[in-house]
Write a protein that holds these residues in place. Structure first.
Motif, PDB file in Angstrom:
ATOM      1  N   ILE A  19       0.830  -1.208   0.000  1.00  0.00           N
ATOM      2  CA  ILE A  19       0.000   0.000   0.000  1.00  0.00           C
ATOM      3  C   ILE A  19       0.863   1.257   0.000  1.00  0.00           C
ATOM      4  CG2 ILE A  19      -1.684   1.326   1.356  1.00  0.00           C
ATOM      5  CD1 ILE A  19      -2.795  -1.342   2.372  1.00  0.00           C
ATOM      6  N   ASP A  20       0.501   2.198  -0.867  1.00  0.00           N
ATOM      7  CA  ASP A  20       1.181   3.491  -0.892  1.00  0.00           C
ATOM      8  C   ASP A  20       0.178   4.565  -1.300  1.00  0.00           C
ATOM      9  OD1 ASP A  20       3.188   5.312  -0.578  1.00  0.00           O
ATOM     10  OD2 ASP A  20       4.371   4.681  -2.311  1.00  0.00           O
ATOM     11  N   GLU A  21       0.509   5.804  -0.991  1.00  0.00           N
ATOM     12  CA  GLU A  21      -0.393   6.915  -1.253  1.00  0.00           C
ATOM     13  C   GLU A  21       0.172   7.847  -2.314  1.00  0.00           C
ATOM     14  OE1 GLU A  21       0.797  10.210   2.089  1.00  0.00           O
ATOM     15  OE2 GLU A  21      -0.219   8.404   2.793  1.00  0.00           O
ATOM     16  N   SER A  22      -0.715   8.633  -2.893  1.00  0.00           N
ATOM     17  CA  SER A  22      -0.327   9.706  -3.810  1.00  0.00           C
ATOM     18  C   SER A  22      -1.367  10.810  -3.647  1.00  0.00           C
ATOM     19  CB  SER A  22      -0.299   9.204  -5.255  1.00  0.00           C
ATOM     20  OG  SER A  22       0.048  10.244  -6.148  1.00  0.00           O
ATOM     21  N   TYR A  23      -0.899  12.053  -3.521  1.00  0.00           N
ATOM     22  CA  TYR A  23      -1.873  13.137  -3.338  1.00  0.00           C
ATOM     23  C   TYR A  23      -1.339  14.442  -3.919  1.00  0.00           C
ATOM     24  CZ  TYR A  23       1.041  14.231   0.740  1.00  0.00           C
ATOM     25  OH  TYR A  23       2.086  14.520   1.572  1.00  0.00           O
ATOM     26  N   ILE A 148       0.584  -7.540   4.983  1.00  0.00           N
ATOM     27  CA  ILE A 148       0.286  -6.198   4.486  1.00  0.00           C
ATOM     28  C   ILE A 148       1.486  -5.289   4.756  1.00  0.00           C
ATOM     29  CG2 ILE A 148      -1.271  -4.223   4.669  1.00  0.00           C
ATOM     30  CD1 ILE A 148      -3.395  -6.286   5.700  1.00  0.00           C
ATOM     31  N   PHE A 149       1.949  -4.636   3.700  1.00  0.00           N
ATOM     32  CA  PHE A 149       3.103  -3.752   3.805  1.00  0.00           C
ATOM     33  C   PHE A 149       2.684  -2.342   3.415  1.00  0.00           C
ATOM     34  CE2 PHE A 149       4.514  -8.019   2.809  1.00  0.00           C
ATOM     35  CZ  PHE A 149       5.506  -8.250   3.753  1.00  0.00           C
ATOM     36  N   LYS A 182       7.198  -0.204   6.017  1.00  0.00           N
ATOM     37  CA  LYS A 182       8.521  -0.354   5.405  1.00  0.00           C
ATOM     38  C   LYS A 182       8.923   0.953   4.723  1.00  0.00           C
ATOM     39  CE  LYS A 182      10.158  -4.125   4.744  1.00  0.00           C
ATOM     40  NZ  LYS A 182      11.119  -4.966   5.491  1.00  0.00           N
ATOM     41  N   SER A 183      10.213   1.198   4.678  1.00  0.00           N
ATOM     42  CA  SER A 183      10.734   2.327   3.913  1.00  0.00           C
ATOM     43  C   SER A 183      10.825   1.929   2.445  1.00  0.00           C
ATOM     44  CB  SER A 183      12.120   2.723   4.428  1.00  0.00           C
ATOM     45  OG  SER A 183      12.730   3.639   3.541  1.00  0.00           O
ATOM     46  N   SER A 184      10.220   2.707   1.578  1.00  0.00           N
ATOM     47  CA  SER A 184      10.235   2.373   0.150  1.00  0.00           C
ATOM     48  C   SER A 184      11.633   2.452  -0.439  1.00  0.00           C
ATOM     49  CB  SER A 184       9.297   3.302  -0.625  1.00  0.00           C
ATOM     50  OG  SER A 184       9.695   4.655  -0.466  1.00  0.00           O
ATOM     51  N   GLN A 185      12.520   3.171   0.204  1.00  0.00           N
ATOM     52  CA  GLN A 185      13.879   3.320  -0.317  1.00  0.00           C
ATOM     53  C   GLN A 185      14.578   1.969  -0.448  1.00  0.00           C
ATOM     54  OE1 GLN A 185      16.329   6.026   1.892  1.00  0.00           O
ATOM     55  NE2 GLN A 185      18.092   5.795   0.547  1.00  0.00           N
ATOM     56  N   ASN A 186      14.297   1.072   0.481  1.00  0.00           N
ATOM     57  CA  ASN A 186      14.953  -0.236   0.476  1.00  0.00           C
ATOM     58  C   ASN A 186      13.982  -1.384   0.239  1.00  0.00           C
ATOM     59  OD1 ASN A 186      17.516   0.949   1.247  1.00  0.00           O
ATOM     60  ND2 ASN A 186      16.638   1.195   3.299  1.00  0.00           N
ATOM     61  N   PHE A 188      11.542  -2.626  -2.730  1.00  0.00           N
ATOM     62  CA  PHE A 188      11.131  -2.426  -4.113  1.00  0.00           C
ATOM     63  C   PHE A 188       9.622  -2.521  -4.342  1.00  0.00           C
ATOM     64  CE2 PHE A 188      15.514  -3.665  -6.067  1.00  0.00           C
ATOM     65  CZ  PHE A 188      15.994  -2.423  -5.691  1.00  0.00           C
ATOM     66  N   PRO A 189       8.891  -3.442  -3.669  1.00  0.00           N
ATOM     67  CA  PRO A 189       7.448  -3.519  -3.937  1.00  0.00           C
ATOM     68  C   PRO A 189       6.703  -2.202  -3.717  1.00  0.00           C
ATOM     69  CG  PRO A 189       8.154  -5.487  -2.797  1.00  0.00           C
ATOM     70  CD  PRO A 189       9.320  -4.548  -2.785  1.00  0.00           C
ATOM     71  N   LEU A 190       7.146  -1.407  -2.741  1.00  0.00           N
ATOM     72  CA  LEU A 190       6.472  -0.130  -2.499  1.00  0.00           C
ATOM     73  C   LEU A 190       6.828   0.900  -3.559  1.00  0.00           C
ATOM     74  CD1 LEU A 190       6.563   0.156   1.390  1.00  0.00           C
ATOM     75  CD2 LEU A 190       4.607  -0.367  -0.079  1.00  0.00           C
ATOM     76  N   GLN A 191       7.990   0.777  -4.174  1.00  0.00           N
ATOM     77  CA  GLN A 191       8.317   1.648  -5.298  1.00  0.00           C
ATOM     78  C   GLN A 191       7.396   1.347  -6.479  1.00  0.00           C
ATOM     79  OE1 GLN A 191      12.543   1.915  -6.237  1.00  0.00           O
ATOM     80  NE2 GLN A 191      13.089   1.621  -4.095  1.00  0.00           N
ATOM     81  N   ALA A 192       7.113   0.068  -6.691  1.00  0.00           N
ATOM     82  CA  ALA A 192       6.176  -0.320  -7.746  1.00  0.00           C
ATOM     83  C   ALA A 192       4.776   0.220  -7.453  1.00  0.00           C
ATOM     84  CB  ALA A 192       6.138  -1.847  -7.876  1.00  0.00           C
ATOM     85  N   THR A 193       4.355   0.117  -6.191  1.00  0.00           N
ATOM     86  CA  THR A 193       3.031   0.597  -5.795  1.00  0.00           C
ATOM     87  C   THR A 193       2.918   2.105  -5.974  1.00  0.00           C
ATOM     88  OG1 THR A 193       3.019  -1.169  -4.140  1.00  0.00           O
ATOM     89  CG2 THR A 193       1.285   0.488  -3.981  1.00  0.00           C
ATOM     90  N   ASP A 194       3.999   2.824  -5.674  1.00  0.00           N
ATOM     91  CA  ASP A 194       4.017   4.277  -5.822  1.00  0.00           C
ATOM     92  C   ASP A 194       3.777   4.694  -7.275  1.00  0.00           C
ATOM     93  OD1 ASP A 194       4.700   7.033  -4.744  1.00  0.00           O
ATOM     94  OD2 ASP A 194       6.251   6.823  -6.270  1.00  0.00           O
ATOM     95  N   ILE A 195       4.359   3.947  -8.214  1.00  0.00           N
ATOM     96  CA  ILE A 195       4.164   4.251  -9.634  1.00  0.00           C
ATOM     97  C   ILE A 195       2.694   4.117 -10.009  1.00  0.00           C
ATOM     98  CG2 ILE A 195       4.640   3.444 -11.980  1.00  0.00           C
ATOM     99  CD1 ILE A 195       6.975   4.944 -10.865  1.00  0.00           C
ATOM    100  N   VAL A 196       2.057   3.067  -9.527  1.00  0.00           N
ATOM    101  CA  VAL A 196       0.645   2.829  -9.848  1.00  0.00           C
ATOM    102  C   VAL A 196      -0.245   3.871  -9.177  1.00  0.00           C
ATOM    103  CG1 VAL A 196      -1.278   1.215  -9.599  1.00  0.00           C
ATOM    104  CG2 VAL A 196       0.985   0.375 -10.279  1.00  0.00           C
ATOM    105  N   ALA A 197       0.029   4.186  -7.913  1.00  0.00           N
ATOM    106  CA  ALA A 197      -0.779   5.175  -7.193  1.00  0.00           C
ATOM    107  C   ALA A 197      -0.730   6.535  -7.888  1.00  0.00           C
ATOM    108  CB  ALA A 197      -0.293   5.299  -5.749  1.00  0.00           C
ATOM    109  N   GLY A 198       0.462   6.946  -8.297  1.00  0.00           N
ATOM    110  CA  GLY A 198       0.594   8.234  -8.975  1.00  0.00           C
ATOM    111  C   GLY A 198      -0.097   8.260 -10.318  1.00  0.00           C
ATOM    112  N   THR A 199      -0.005   7.152 -11.039  1.00  0.00           N
ATOM    113  CA  THR A 199      -0.666   7.058 -12.343  1.00  0.00           C
ATOM    114  C   THR A 199      -2.177   7.140 -12.185  1.00  0.00           C
ATOM    115  OG1 THR A 199       1.151   5.685 -13.195  1.00  0.00           O
ATOM    116  CG2 THR A 199      -0.933   5.624 -14.410  1.00  0.00           C
ATOM    117  N   PHE A 200      -2.694   6.469 -11.164  1.00  0.00           N
ATOM    118  CA  PHE A 200      -4.138   6.511 -10.893  1.00  0.00           C
ATOM    119  C   PHE A 200      -4.573   7.932 -10.560  1.00  0.00           C
ATOM    120  CE2 PHE A 200      -8.013   6.138  -8.510  1.00  0.00           C
ATOM    121  CZ  PHE A 200      -8.684   5.061  -9.067  1.00  0.00           C
TER     122      PHE A 200
END
Length: 228
Positions: A19-23, A148-149, A182-186, A188-200
């Motif tokens: 799970i990640d957010e974008s706003y 859940i991460f 988790k810190s997305s810096q280390n 990778f799955p949260l980096q992938a989630t961030d891309i999708v959240a921002g695109t949405f």
């Protein structure tokens, strides 16, 4: 308002949720400000990690062969940075996630920040995370341990993270949930989630139609929160 894709069949072994957010920090087109909390659901961590590893490899190859072109300099893959500076990286991530025989499901909840208000960021995160996990089907299965991460929220305030964990387990009625920040810096799955959240989120403004089209068919559920 909830929307489910009737043409997709949910995977039975999708037990990892990222799970990640974008706003929007300021008003966008039409005076709207959107907050999106998105989830990627997969069988295990490596499904998403391997996708980002593939993209990292492409970046190294690109930089090695760029011959005078601007190199791609990224310590971490963030949607807002790759969207503006390195759109090819965003394209690579989405292709690797959804078009390289990986099974990944997308879920998202969102609201207009100019219309729906929360008392503070913690209350906002708790409520939206609960709505998102319900959408992901966490309440539909008993005696199953979901992992859940979530992207580090208020990483300097551990007590707030524990408060969010306790709230979600209690509200969802699922004592077997494993929830970890988790810190997305280390991770990778949260980096992938961030891309999708921002695109949405960009699609809510009518932006980035090419990349949204690449993910649209993999959205298993989305919900607009109109009031809390």
């Amino acid at each position: 308002m909830s929307i489910f894709n009737p043409y997709l069949q949910k995977g039975d072994n999708m037990r990892c949720i990222f799970i990640d957010e974008s706003y929007d920090s300021t008003d966008g087109p039409g005076g709207n400000r959107f907050f999106v909390l998105a989830a990627l659901k997969a069988e295990n961590i490596e499904v998403l990690s391997s996708a980002i590893k593939e993209v990292r490899k492409k970046i190294r190859e690109y930089n090695h062969n760029c011959k005078g072109k601007k190199k791609i300099m990224l310590q971490e893959i963030h949607e807002h940075e790759v969207h503006s500076k390195y759109p090819i990286v965003k394209k690579w991530v989405l292709h690797s996630l959804f078009y390289e025989r990986r099974k990944v499901e997308i879920y998202a909840v969102w609201f207009n920040m100019n219309q729906v208000k929360f008392s503070n960021e913690v209350e906002r995160y708790k409520f939206m995370a609960k709505e998102l996990l319900i959408l992901c089907g966490v309440q539909d299965v008993n005696q199953v341990n979901f992992d859940i991460f979530l992207d580090d929220f208020k990483r300097e305030k551990h007590t707030q993270q524990e408060q969010i964990k306790a709230y979600l387990i209690n509200e969802l009625g699922q004592p077997n949930l494993t929830i970890e920040f988790k810190s997305s810096q280390n991770f990778f799955p949260l980096q992938a989630t961030d891309i999708v959240a921002g695109t949405f989120r960009r699609n809510l403004h009518g932006q980035d139609p090419f990349n949204y089209k690449k993910i649209h068919r993999f959205i298993f559920g989305e919900k607009e929160v109109r009031k809390n």
